[in-house]
Structure formats: structure tokens, C-alpha cells
Scaffold this active site. Structure first.
Site, mmCIF file in Angstrom:
data_model
loop_
_atom_site.group_PDB
_atom_site.id
_atom_site.type_symbol
_atom_site.label_atom_id
_atom_site.label_comp_id
_atom_site.label_asym_id
_atom_site.label_seq_id
_atom_site.Cartn_x
_atom_site.Cartn_y
_atom_site.Cartn_z
ATOM 1 N N GLU A 1 6.133 -2.895 -2.735
ATOM 2 C CA GLU A 1 6.703 -3.728 -1.681
ATOM 3 C C GLU A 1 5.511 -4.336 -0.962
ATOM 4 O OE1 GLU A 1 9.840 -4.277 -1.262
ATOM 5 O OE2 GLU A 1 10.637 -2.751 -2.605
ATOM 6 N N CYS B 1 7.242 -7.126 7.510
ATOM 7 C CA CYS B 1 7.167 -7.790 6.205
ATOM 8 C C CYS B 1 8.249 -8.849 6.049
ATOM 9 C CB CYS B 1 7.299 -6.748 5.103
ATOM 10 S SG CYS B 1 8.768 -5.727 5.283
HETATM 11 P P1 NAP Z 1 -2.780 -1.908 3.056
HETATM 12 O O1 NAP Z 1 -4.120 -2.090 3.625
HETATM 13 O O2 NAP Z 1 -2.537 -2.391 1.678
HETATM 14 O O3 NAP Z 1 -2.465 -0.345 3.180
HETATM 15 C C1 NAP Z 1 -1.201 0.170 2.801
HETATM 16 C C2 NAP Z 1 -1.343 1.623 2.404
HETATM 17 O O4 NAP Z 1 -2.154 1.715 1.239
HETATM 18 C C3 NAP Z 1 -2.027 2.482 3.466
HETATM 19 O O5 NAP Z 1 -1.385 3.731 3.504
HETATM 20 C C4 NAP Z 1 -3.448 2.613 2.939
HETATM 21 O O6 NAP Z 1 -4.042 3.809 3.377
HETATM 22 C C5 NAP Z 1 -3.207 2.658 1.459
HETATM 23 N N1 NAP Z 1 -4.344 2.251 0.640
HETATM 24 C C6 NAP Z 1 -5.324 1.388 0.944
HETATM 25 N N2 NAP Z 1 -6.162 1.253 -0.112
HETATM 26 C C7 NAP Z 1 -5.694 2.050 -1.097
HETATM 27 C C8 NAP Z 1 -6.113 2.333 -2.437
HETATM 28 N N3 NAP Z 1 -7.190 1.762 -2.961
HETATM 29 N N4 NAP Z 1 -5.390 3.209 -3.166
HETATM 30 C C9 NAP Z 1 -4.288 3.801 -2.645
HETATM 31 N N5 NAP Z 1 -3.828 3.570 -1.382
HETATM 32 C C10 NAP Z 1 -4.530 2.697 -0.621
HETATM 33 O O7 NAP Z 1 -1.652 -2.596 3.936
HETATM 34 P P2 NAP Z 1 -1.451 -2.494 5.515
HETATM 35 O O8 NAP Z 1 -2.495 -3.344 6.127
HETATM 36 O O9 NAP Z 1 -1.304 -1.095 5.943
HETATM 37 O O10 NAP Z 1 -0.010 -3.130 5.700
HETATM 38 C C11 NAP Z 1 0.205 -4.481 5.956
HETATM 39 C C12 NAP Z 1 0.706 -5.194 4.733
HETATM 40 O O11 NAP Z 1 1.860 -4.515 4.239
HETATM 41 C C13 NAP Z 1 1.146 -6.599 5.014
HETATM 42 O O12 NAP Z 1 0.600 -7.439 4.040
HETATM 43 C C14 NAP Z 1 2.668 -6.551 4.904
HETATM 44 O O13 NAP Z 1 3.255 -7.749 4.466
HETATM 45 C C15 NAP Z 1 2.886 -5.456 3.937
HETATM 46 N N6 NAP Z 1 4.188 -4.803 4.156
HETATM 47 C C16 NAP Z 1 5.165 -4.961 3.229
HETATM 48 C C17 NAP Z 1 6.408 -4.366 3.415
HETATM 49 C C18 NAP Z 1 7.505 -4.514 2.408
HETATM 50 O O14 NAP Z 1 8.491 -3.797 2.501
HETATM 51 N N7 NAP Z 1 7.380 -5.408 1.454
HETATM 52 C C19 NAP Z 1 6.648 -3.602 4.553
HETATM 53 C C20 NAP Z 1 5.620 -3.456 5.481
HETATM 54 C C21 NAP Z 1 4.385 -4.060 5.275
HETATM 55 P P3 NAP Z 1 -5.153 3.829 4.539
HETATM 56 O O15 NAP Z 1 -4.505 3.455 5.814
HETATM 57 O O16 NAP Z 1 -5.605 5.248 4.498
HETATM 58 O O17 NAP Z 1 -6.188 2.834 4.092
#
Ligand code: NAP
Length: 535
Positions: free
Chosen positions: A256, A295
Site C-alpha cells: 500500500e 494516503c
Molecule cells: P516509509 O519511509 O516507506 O516507511 C514505512 C515503513 O517502512 C516504516 O515502518 C519504516 O520503518 C519501514 N522501512 C523503511 N525502510 C525499510 C526497509 N528498507 N525495509 C523494510 N522496512 C523499511 O514511509 P513513511 O514515510 O513512513 O510513510 C509515508 C508514505 O506512506 C507516504 O508516501 C504515504 O503515501 C504512504 N502511505 C500509504 C498508505 C496506503 O494505505 N496506501 C497509508 C499510509 C501512508 P522505520 O520508521 O523504522 O524507517
């Protein structure tokens, strides 16, 4: 004074974990807690695989539903403390905090009710046995059985409660033990929930485990029959897609990701009508709720040229009138972004978008905290970046178009796949033309109109009974959607054999209803989050 530390909960017990990361209050920039930097994923996976999974799979759907009900009771009991923490430390207004926590509770309620209705079954049968040969005794049946592994849930920072609970509800009800990993910013809410689950004795079997910190270097502990449900950025999603665990070890991945959701105003809508009022109200809410860190929020606002200047000035005036600040203060309507990194990313994105657009709202300055004022931009529909760059904050852009449905569809598609598209119109032929051309480009199509403007759930709300997830850029994943959601943690098996033997073998299979209707709460973030209407 030392800061409180957020524990992992692995194998039914709290543990300190390795390394330390400091969590910051995004309104005041003060340190509020520490969490561990490196997750104990291996230990959690071993416990889930060897101990918790076999026990959970032996339970019926109704017994698993009882587990969900017990979680709900704890959340309801500690709701005020969770809301307070979400406001005090997470930068959420009280309304935003309810949206997250009550939305998660309502989703749990939906799946608890669904599980109870599935009763003493522990598998899902898709249909009655099919006769496969001349002899009526030789039959086959499609059956969904729980994955013989673990479900790792990697969550985004913006919904620390709801994102965690909706994924957990589905996997636990399917019979698959859960390891949940919150994003570090905002993880205090997840930490408090687990502290209370533990005190209530709900974690002892280890079917629901919490790990803080990075899992990036440990994913190779997963294999066939394990799954990852990821919510977050396209950037991280693409790293996961290329990971050896996914490419070579057969781990199932659901993504997602981000989305440049469009809202389209139909050419029939009158300036002073009810549909216009609903459109303006919903656009302001979608830009500002959770400071735009949603999102499903609108990013691109398509407006017929004749209505454009009126829409821009109405929206800009409404956004400029909102009080932005520390949400624990009276009258604040928009809180800060969740972290310094998030503020940097939004500020950079905004600067990039401004190269192709003009700003309709006023600039504001803030002495401290990760605040960004709600910002409305106006650009030509032919500009590029607005269709490519997600600015995950209170920022959206008005794009003029002719009013032609085909042109609107072309613009929607330039987002390369979205979670949702919303249209506001009372002209069903025009909506039909748009739907026909653009419906496959998002996971959800929302039609706002005069007839439903008072009763409709807001477009940014995700419903437990309907699909969440979209094609292309949005990740190509699917979550929720009633009984279909369970199948994401299950394996479809075509079982063949003699009819009486199959009947015996599949005595625990329950015939799945095609689509389960909403329970009274509806698993709906919006209805549960409005004042006085919590689930
Ligand atoms: P993110 O930086 O991609 O992080 C998301 C999750 O992934 C966090 O728990 C992060 O942990 C973990 N993570 C980061 N690098 C990783 C890796 N290499 N391997 C495994 N896990 C890893 O995203 P975010 O900044 O938290 O969230 C914002 C984004 O999420 C926006 O782009 C938004 O559009 C999207 N979003 C989508 C939805 C949907 O339902 N489609 C809902 C909400 C948000 P750490 O915090 O420990 O780095």
C-alpha cells in the site's frame, strides 16, 4: 530525567531491544521517549512459526474473533489515555487522534463480528463441491487455509493505531500470527496499546508481537508461507520488491504505497448548490485532516475553467482561516507534521511544485515545531510535477480543465494509479462517461452528489467492508474489503477426492459469504471518529 523507553513484545514478554532512537514531540521539538533502533525479528519469527502459529490455527474463526474482542475491550478502556498521548506527543488534533484510534477500533469490531458469524469453521470454502467426472463421487472444492507462517506488518507513521489494528485484525482472524512493526515517528501510541494488551494478559501466547526499530537487514529470516504487508512510500516498496526474501524465497508481499488522488468537479455543478458545498467542505477536510498526511488525501483538484477562480478563492479563504499550531491548545484545527524529516520532505516538495504553480493561500511562519500551513496551489493541467510528486502534507493543487469527462480521465491517469478518485456531480451521464474511461486507474471511485451530501462518509475514509489499495503507483495491493481481506493471509487449495471423504476432511470449512456487509460500526474510520459517534 531519563526518558520512557518503548519495549518490544516478543514471545509474550517485554524486551528492551538493541540500540536507541529518540522520539520527538513534533509540536515542541522536545524529546519524549526512546525506542530501540534494531528489531528482534528473528526471535519473533521463530516464536510465531513454532509456537503461536500452530496454536492459532487450531482455533475456530469464532475463537479468533474472541481474541479481537478482547483487544477492543482494552482499547476502549484506555481510549482517553491513547487519545491524549496521540494529541500530546503525536501532533494530532483530537479529531485526528479519534480518526486513527476509533478507526482502528471500528475495523477490529467489523472483523470480530465477521469472525463470530463464521462460527466453528477454521477454513473458508469458496463453493460447494463440484462434480469433476461422470461418477458423482469424484469432486473438487476450493478451500482457503491459513498460511503456515507469519505475517509481518510494516506500517507507515501516519496511522499508528489504525494501520496496525486493521492489518492485525485480518491476519489474526485468518489464523496467522502477527509481528507488527510501527514506523518510529508516532510509535508511542502503538507502544501504549501493547503495554495495555500485555497488562491485560492478551499477549501471552505470542500470536501478536510488536517489534520496534529497523527490520531492513533481517528480512531473510522470512520464507515460503510468510507474508509482508507493507504500507509506506513507493521508494521503500521498490526496495522490498527487489529484496531476496521476495524475489527468491517466496515471501508474499502486499504493498500500500503513495498516491496522487484526484478530485474532479463536474461541469454541471452550480456555484451556490449543495453539491458545490459538499465539494468545498470535503476538499478542505482532505487537505487538512492529519495535516494532509493521509494516503487517501486529495492532491490534484480538477475544476472546470468557468468555476476555477471562484473555487480557488473559496478554498484559499477557508484554509487561511484555520488555526495551525500545537494541537493541545484550544481551537487548533491543524497540527504539525509527524517529524523533522517529514517537514523537510514536504518543504522540498512544495518548493518543487511552486516552480510550476502559483500559491493561492498565505504564507505563515512558525517559531518551532514541524508545522506547514495548509497550502493551495494553482497550476496548468499540462504541468508535469503535480502528476508525479507526492507531497505528503497539507498541500493540494487546483488544475483547470474544460469540463470534458474524457479530458478529466486523461488527467486522472497521469497519476499512474491511485488509491481513490472522487467526483462531485449530479449529472449521471457525465459521471458514467468518466467512470467508463478512468475506473480501472484506482482502487476506489467515490461519487459525491446533492442526494447524499448530508449522509455520505467522507472520501478519505477507508472502510473495512470495501477494498483499500490501488493499481500502479499506489502499490498494486489490496487490503480490507470484507471477507476477501482474510484471503490475503490464506492459501487457496483446490482439494480433489471422493465426496464423502472430502466432506470429512473439510468438516471445518465454512462456506464464505460472497461479501460480508458492514457491521453496525461499519469498520469506518469516519463514522467512528466524528464527535460523539465513536464505535
Ligand atoms: P516509509 O519511509 O516507506 O516507511 C514505512 C515503513 O517502512 C516504516 O515502518 C519504516 O520503518 C519501514 N522501512 C523503511 N525502510 C525499510 C526497509 N528498507 N525495509 C523494510 N522496512 C523499511 O514511509 P513513511 O514515510 O513512513 O510513510 C509515508 C508514505 O506512506 C507516504 O508516501 C504515504 O503515501 C504512504 N502511505 C500509504 C498508505 C496506503 O494505505 N496506501 C497509508 C499510509 C501512508 P522505520 O520508521 O523504522 O524507517
Amino acid at each position: 530525567m531519563s526518558l520512557p523507553h518503548h519495549c518490544n513484545y516478543v514471545a509474550g514478554k517485554p524486551s528492551e531491544g538493541r540500540g536507541r532512537e529518540t522520539l520527538i514531540n513534533p509540536s515542541t521539538e522536545e524529546a519524549i521517549a526512546t525506542t530501540c533502533a534494531q528489531s528482534p525479528l528473528l526471535e519473533a519469527v521463530e516464536h510465531a512459526r513454532n509456537v503461536a502459529g500452530p496454536a492459532l490455527r487450531r482455533l475456530t474463526f469464532a475463537q479468533r474473533a474472541e481474541k479481537l474482542k478482547a483487544l477492543i475491550e482494552v482499547i476502549v478502556k484506555h481510549r482517553e489515555a491513547l487519545l491524549d498521548l496521540s494529541v500530546r506527543c503525536g501532533g494530532n488534533t483530537r479529531g485526528d487522534a479519534k480518526f486513527d484510534i476509533d478507526g482502528g477500533t471500528a475495523t477490529l469490531q467489523y472483523f470480530a463480528a465477521l469472525g463470530a458469524s463464521l462460527g466453528s469453521g477454521s477454513y473458508l470454502a469458496e463453493h460447494e463441491p463440484l462434480q469433476l467426472a461422470r461418477n458423482p463421487r469424484w469432486v473438487g472444492q476450493h478451500v482457503w487455509v491459513p498460511q503456515d507462517g507469519v505475517a509481518l506488518h510494516i506500517n507507515a507513521f501516519n496511522f499508528p493505531a489504525w494501520n496496525l489494528l486493521e492489518k492485525a485484525a485480518v491476519s489474526l482472524l485468518s489464523g496467522v500470527p502477527v509481528i507488527t512493526k510501527p514506523a518510529s515517528p508516532g510509535s508511542s501510541v502503538a507502544a501504549l496499546m501493547f503495554d495495555e494488551f500485555y497488562r491485560a494478559g492478551l499477549l501471552s501466547d505470542g500470536s501478536f508481537q510488536l517489534v520496534h526499530g529497523s527490520v531492513a537487514d533481517e528480512l531473510n529470516v522470512l520464507g515460503v508461507n510468510d507474508s509482508i504487508a507493507f504500507t509506506g512510500s513507493s521508494r521503500t516498496a521498490s526496495l522490498l520488491r527487489r529484496h531476496e526474501a521476495i524475489c527468491e524465497r517466496g515471501v508474499r508481499l502486499n504493498v500500500e504505497a503513495d498516491s496522487l488522488n484526484a478530485v474532479v468537479l463536474g461541469p454541471d455543478v452550480e456555484e451556490s448548490g449543495e453539491t458545490m458545498r459538499a465539494f468545498l467542505r470535503d476538499v478542505v477536510r482532505e487537505i487538512t485532516q492529519k495535516a494532509g498526511q493521509k494516503c487517501t488525501a486529495f492532491r490534484r483538484i480538477l475544476v472546470p475553467a468557468a468555476l476555477r477562480s471562484m473555487v480557488e478563492s473559496e478554498l484559499a479563504a477557508a484554509l487561511d482561516a484555520l488555526n495551525v499550531g500545537d494541537p493541545s491548545a484550544e481551537g487548533v484545527k491543524v497540527g504539525p507534521l509527524a517529524s523533522g524529516a517529514q517537514k523537510k520532505s514536504v518543504t522540498e516538495g512544495l518548493t518543487a511544485l511552486l516552480a510550476e504553480s502559483k500559491q493561492c493561500t498565505k504564507n505563515r511562519t512558525f517559531e518551532k515545531g514541524y508545522f506547514v500551513a495548509p497550502t493551495l496551489l494553482s497550476a496548468s493541467a499540462s504541468s508535469t510535477l503535480v502528476h508525479e510528486r507526492e507531497v505528503f502534507g497539507p498541500v493540494a493543487t487546483v488544475l483547470g480543465y474544460s469540463g470534458n469527462a474524457e479530458e478529466a480521465a486523461v488527467l486522472i491517469k497521469r497519476g499512474r494509479g491511485s488509491l481513490q478518485t472522487s467526483v462531485y456531480s449530479d449529472d449521471s451521464e457525465w459521471v458514467d462517461a468518466l467512470f467508463h474511461q478512468a475506473s480501472a486507474w484506482q482502487g476506489r471511485f467515490y461519487w459525491g452528489s446533492e442526494k447524499v451530501s448530508e449522509h455520505a462518509v467522507q472520501p478519505g475514509a477507508v472502510l473495512a467492508s470495501l477494498n483499500h489499495g490501488g493499481p500502479g503507483r499506489a502499490g498494486g495491493g489490496s487490503e480490507l474489503g470484507g471477507i476477501e481481506a482474510l484471503k490475503h493471509s490464506m492459501q487457496r487449495v483446490a482439494v480433489q477426492g471422493s465426496r464423502p471423504l472430502l466432506q470429512k476432511l473439510l468438516g471445518h470449512a465454512v462456506l464464505a459469504p460472497a461479501v460480508a456487509n458492514s457491521s453496525s460500526s461499519g469498520g469506518n474510520k469516519e463514522s467512528s471518529s466524528s464527535e460523539g459517534a465513536r464505535s
